[in-house]
Scaffold this active site. Sequence first.
Site, PDB file in Angstrom:
ATOM      1  N   ASP A   1      35.086  10.962  26.235  1.00  0.00           N
ATOM      2  CA  ASP A   1      34.307   9.846  25.698  1.00  0.00           C
ATOM      3  C   ASP A   1      33.770  10.138  24.294  1.00  0.00           C
ATOM      4  O   ASP A   1      33.143  11.167  24.048  1.00  0.00           O
ATOM      5  CB  ASP A   1      33.141   9.569  26.648  1.00  0.00           C
ATOM      6  CG  ASP A   1      32.584   8.170  26.485  1.00  0.00           C
ATOM      7  OD1 ASP A   1      32.313   7.772  25.342  1.00  0.00           O
ATOM      8  OD2 ASP A   1      32.411   7.482  27.507  1.00  0.00           O
TER       9      ASP A   1
ATOM     10  N   SER B   1      34.001   4.034  23.069  1.00  0.00           N
ATOM     11  CA  SER B   1      33.817   3.859  24.508  1.00  0.00           C
ATOM     12  C   SER B   1      33.795   2.375  24.892  1.00  0.00           C
ATOM     13  O   SER B   1      34.788   1.683  24.702  1.00  0.00           O
ATOM     14  CB  SER B   1      32.550   4.591  24.957  1.00  0.00           C
ATOM     15  OG  SER B   1      32.526   4.740  26.365  1.00  0.00           O
TER      16      SER B   1
END
Length: 534
Positions: free
Chosen positions: A425, A309
């Site tokens: 994510d 991320s």
Amino acid sequence: MELAAMRAVPFLRNLPESALEGLGSRLRAVEREAGAVLFHAGEPADTMYFVESGELEALLDLDGEPLARLGPGSFVGEIALLIDQPRSATVRVAATARLWELSRSDLDGLLDRHPLLALELSRELSRRLVATSLRVASAPAVQCTGVHGDPVALARVLDAAEPGRIALAVLPGATVPASVPDSVLVVDATAVDAEGATALAREGVPGRGRLLLLLPPTPSPVTTRVLGLCEYAVAVGAVPPWLEQDGRPRRVLRCDGSRPSLERVSRWIRGRAIGLALSSGGSKAVAHVGVLRVLREMGIEIDALAGTSGGAVVGAGYACGLGEEELVARLRELARSLQLRHGDFNLLPRSALLKGARLRHLFDTQCGGRSFADTTIPLWLVASDLATGREVVIDRGPLADGVRASMSMPVFFNPWPRDGRLLIDGAVVNPLPASVLRDAGIRRIIGSNVAGQESRLEPGPSGRIPHVLQIVSRMINSMEREMLKVQVPLVDVMIRPQVNIGYAFDFGRIGEFIAEGVRAARAGAGDALARLAS
């Protein structure tokens, strides 16, 4: 010991307050200076310890290499108490530590009164067992590495690091190189068959601890056999497709022939490579830039990167060779693009508020259209498969796709399509991808971790509830804290910047975030990093 401090210990976090109060009343504070031995292997066990600050190291003997390092939030000595056996290892204080001591009788009483403590303790021990099984085993006495391309420069660098230990075997189809250093033993194996090559790869050359196998330009039955026995395959120059089709793509080391690249590959082969795991954390990941500054200042070469991320954004920039100023400039550009007025909104937000296509375009521009094969440093990025919930490690294709997929924050960005899957994510499966580096063969790992920290979540004026991004950020923080329990034991040196933000894309204090990364690296892990550097 205060309740807040106990909550910082992973396996105590889920205990009810009554159990924590009972534990706190029985703990005794102790301080030990660096170099002090907490206990020796073979001694009878009557206490266990929680680490509030500082660092401990576990050793088989005082003259050996550390088996593990234990920082704040860790505990040690519990196994000998639980199975009523002598200490299995020696534990020494590596950096001045503040500890909390718990006696055997107090532990027994707590386990009787609070069964949940026993459950959490068993879970933590299980996590440690899994983590231990994931650690890379010690290298065998003879290490075998396949080399595609001109091996002379690599042989020189390895020979300089390990004089008299290198042998170079020339396999069928390859050409015996000229100008090999006299101290490198060259073995002409151009006439051996697959069985002979296999025996050579397994047994090595007498008196030589490391064996380079010079591969032919094209694959053959011999290369198929020996590559399965090689810890690494090195491609000096372009990587031929067949070299990555043997099921071991993460163990193929690219080398462009430059001195820095040769030194990096040498460290990988000799088990001296250092990997850096960069955590998720949204805008908190800007603190990684400060950590990287300190690593540069200390002369610590990073030989592999893994990011999730926000860590994927910083990691991709660093792997492309960006300096700090350019990296910060691009993070500021990213911050501007994440302002809602610049977003490519879904007219009907079925999956998320934003499409995220503009963001992918920005990443591609910032990365100069590079792919993973173009990075200066090997890089792996982590995302999550929306359909299965499984971790997806991305190490090929356009960099922009990998970064965009890794930071597909639920609700905010559409899932990103890649290889027939929809990816979200990576923070929900692996917020600190130390396991990815271990799987790649890295034996020494630094972690920069801003994941799982509490964010401000307070009612606004007139009691208004927090907005959706704050709520989603808080949910991801909770998931990160659980996932971190598996990854933290895999890290040798942990750096923990403390960054507090309102929501995941709060970039209002970039300078402060970087300064906190610098502070955490110097103060929180400076001694451990110095040992690693030396």
